[in-house]
Design an enzyme around this catalytic site. Sequence first.
Site, PDB file in Angstrom:
ATOM      1  N   ALA A 170       0.837  -1.200   0.000  1.00 32.29           N
ATOM      2  CA  ALA A 170       0.000   0.000   0.000  1.00 32.29           C
ATOM      3  C   ALA A 170       0.869   1.246   0.000  1.00 32.29           C
ATOM      4  O   ALA A 170       1.442   1.615   1.036  1.00 32.29           O
ATOM      5  CB  ALA A 170      -0.929  -0.017   1.217  1.00 32.29           C
ATOM      6  N   GLU A 227      -2.101   6.983  -2.383  1.00 31.78           N
ATOM      7  CA  GLU A 227      -3.106   7.696  -1.601  1.00 31.78           C
ATOM      8  C   GLU A 227      -3.892   8.615  -2.538  1.00 31.78           C
ATOM      9  O   GLU A 227      -3.466   8.850  -3.672  1.00 31.78           O
ATOM     10  CB  GLU A 227      -2.434   8.503  -0.490  1.00 31.78           C
ATOM     11  N   PRO A 228      -5.026   9.121  -2.082  1.00 34.11           N
ATOM     12  CA  PRO A 228      -5.835   9.987  -2.955  1.00 34.11           C
ATOM     13  C   PRO A 228      -5.048  11.143  -3.569  1.00 34.11           C
ATOM     14  O   PRO A 228      -5.283  11.518  -4.721  1.00 34.11           O
ATOM     15  CB  PRO A 228      -6.938  10.492  -2.016  1.00 34.11           C
ATOM     16  N   ILE A 235      -5.714  -0.267  -3.753  1.00 37.89           N
ATOM     17  CA  ILE A 235      -4.760  -1.287  -3.325  1.00 37.89           C
ATOM     18  C   ILE A 235      -5.187  -2.653  -3.846  1.00 37.89           C
ATOM     19  O   ILE A 235      -6.213  -3.205  -3.423  1.00 37.89           O
ATOM     20  CB  ILE A 235      -4.621  -1.315  -1.795  1.00 37.89           C
ATOM     21  N   GLU A 287       9.763  -4.233 -10.197  1.00 43.96           N
ATOM     22  CA  GLU A 287       8.308  -4.082 -10.359  1.00 43.96           C
ATOM     23  C   GLU A 287       7.970  -3.633 -11.780  1.00 43.96           C
ATOM     24  O   GLU A 287       7.025  -4.138 -12.398  1.00 43.96           O
ATOM     25  CB  GLU A 287       7.761  -3.071  -9.356  1.00 43.96           C
ATOM     26  N   ARG A 288       8.751  -2.701 -12.303  1.00 45.39           N
ATOM     27  CA  ARG A 288       8.455  -2.195 -13.647  1.00 45.39           C
ATOM     28  C   ARG A 288       8.809  -3.215 -14.721  1.00 45.39           C
ATOM     29  O   ARG A 288       8.158  -3.265 -15.768  1.00 45.39           O
ATOM     30  CB  ARG A 288       9.160  -0.854 -13.851  1.00 45.39           C
ATOM     31  N   GLN A 298      -4.968  -5.425 -47.884  1.00 46.55           N
ATOM     32  CA  GLN A 298      -3.619  -4.898 -47.643  1.00 46.55           C
ATOM     33  C   GLN A 298      -3.544  -4.099 -46.354  1.00 46.55           C
ATOM     34  O   GLN A 298      -2.545  -4.163 -45.619  1.00 46.55           O
ATOM     35  CB  GLN A 298      -3.167  -4.033 -48.821  1.00 46.55           C
ATOM     36  N   GLY A 355     -14.165  -5.027 -35.750  1.00 47.42           N
ATOM     37  CA  GLY A 355     -15.393  -4.330 -36.080  1.00 47.42           C
ATOM     38  C   GLY A 355     -16.343  -4.312 -34.892  1.00 47.42           C
ATOM     39  O   GLY A 355     -15.920  -4.225 -33.737  1.00 47.42           O
TER      40      GLY A 355
END
Length: 392
Positions: A125, A128-129, A158, A243-244, A280, A340
Amino acid sequence: MLKRNFTEEQQLFRGSYRKFLHQEIVPNIEKWRSEGIVSREAFTKAGANGFLMVWPNEEFGGLGDNDFRFEQIIIEENQYALTADWYCTLHSRLVGPYLTRFGSSEQQHRFLPKCVTGETILAIAMTEPDAGSDLAGIRTNAIAQGDHWLLNGSKVYISNGINADVIVVAAKTDPKNNPRQIGLFLIEGGMEGFNRGSNLEKMGKKAQDTAELFFENVKVPNNNVLGDPTKGFSYLKEALAEERLICAVEFIAAAQKAFDITRAFTIERKLFGQVLADFQNTQFQLAQLRAEIDAQQIYIDQLVVALNADCLSPVDAAKAKLLTSELLCRVVDEGVQLHGGAGYMDEYPISRMFTDARIGRIYGGSSEVMKLIIARDIAREDYTNFIERDFY
């Protein structure tokens, strides 16, 4: 076709994991999507079969093999089976290593065995906002109180927020004097003052439980502090490169799956008396995507080699995350276009892949933040490109 550098053991592991997915996860994924959460049984079954946290030492129940390619296989197969909503890698390889990198021996013995079996589910975590990619902006704080810390604040968006039993929470530990000083705390379900919000409804990844977390005067014992409570910022930075790369492995595998789905559809779909694949425009669009996917796959595989050699740079990981997330969004967008009207229908996998893909340019650091990291590296005084500029 690309020849990829997996060992014979890893190829056997891939086959076993693929079989596990189709027996235990695929039959349940629609139910979990409708419920908005993956059953905890998915984790315990994966743990029982050796598919959670492969890397811990045998004393903790793992295989003791830290080769990232095992997790790469798990990530890829989840994408190929369309079961990416079950984000077991968040538990296994994104959060789990915090315990071995920064945790004490006591913490490792207390938590790791049940993490390996899937009895204990992990989350992290940070967001945050008012603080996403900018960790310095977090407001959650923890104040030392002798034999414990008093944690206050909240977190949002989270992943594993509902299922998680142990959550690594980032909090400021000296908010008045040093607002950039962060500590990491192991918050366990049931701690007094710790509450979870509702399971948030999302655009995509419907089965991945995502929640707000609230901390009101939570007493965190000293033995639940992860490492040095003044060094959390550097701990998070150290873990972000991997992580990335995890994100990039996920995105390039998803792009491959979306391409395969789209190619198969264009071969079957008839339009004006001929199949769509014979036009094509279709051929050129698929050719462009095929070239980009192959090129980026080679780059990702090289970064996996670098990670295994403990020399993956944060900048290279940022490049990988930027390129693959942007490519995935182009692949799924073109996939919907070539489908489509069918592409807009949720019964077709490309529709769900389109909505699932959009978060990739945000979580783990937005595309804009990745560009900033790369740009700062270019601007360094000691920056030198690997290409010799004075060649001519």
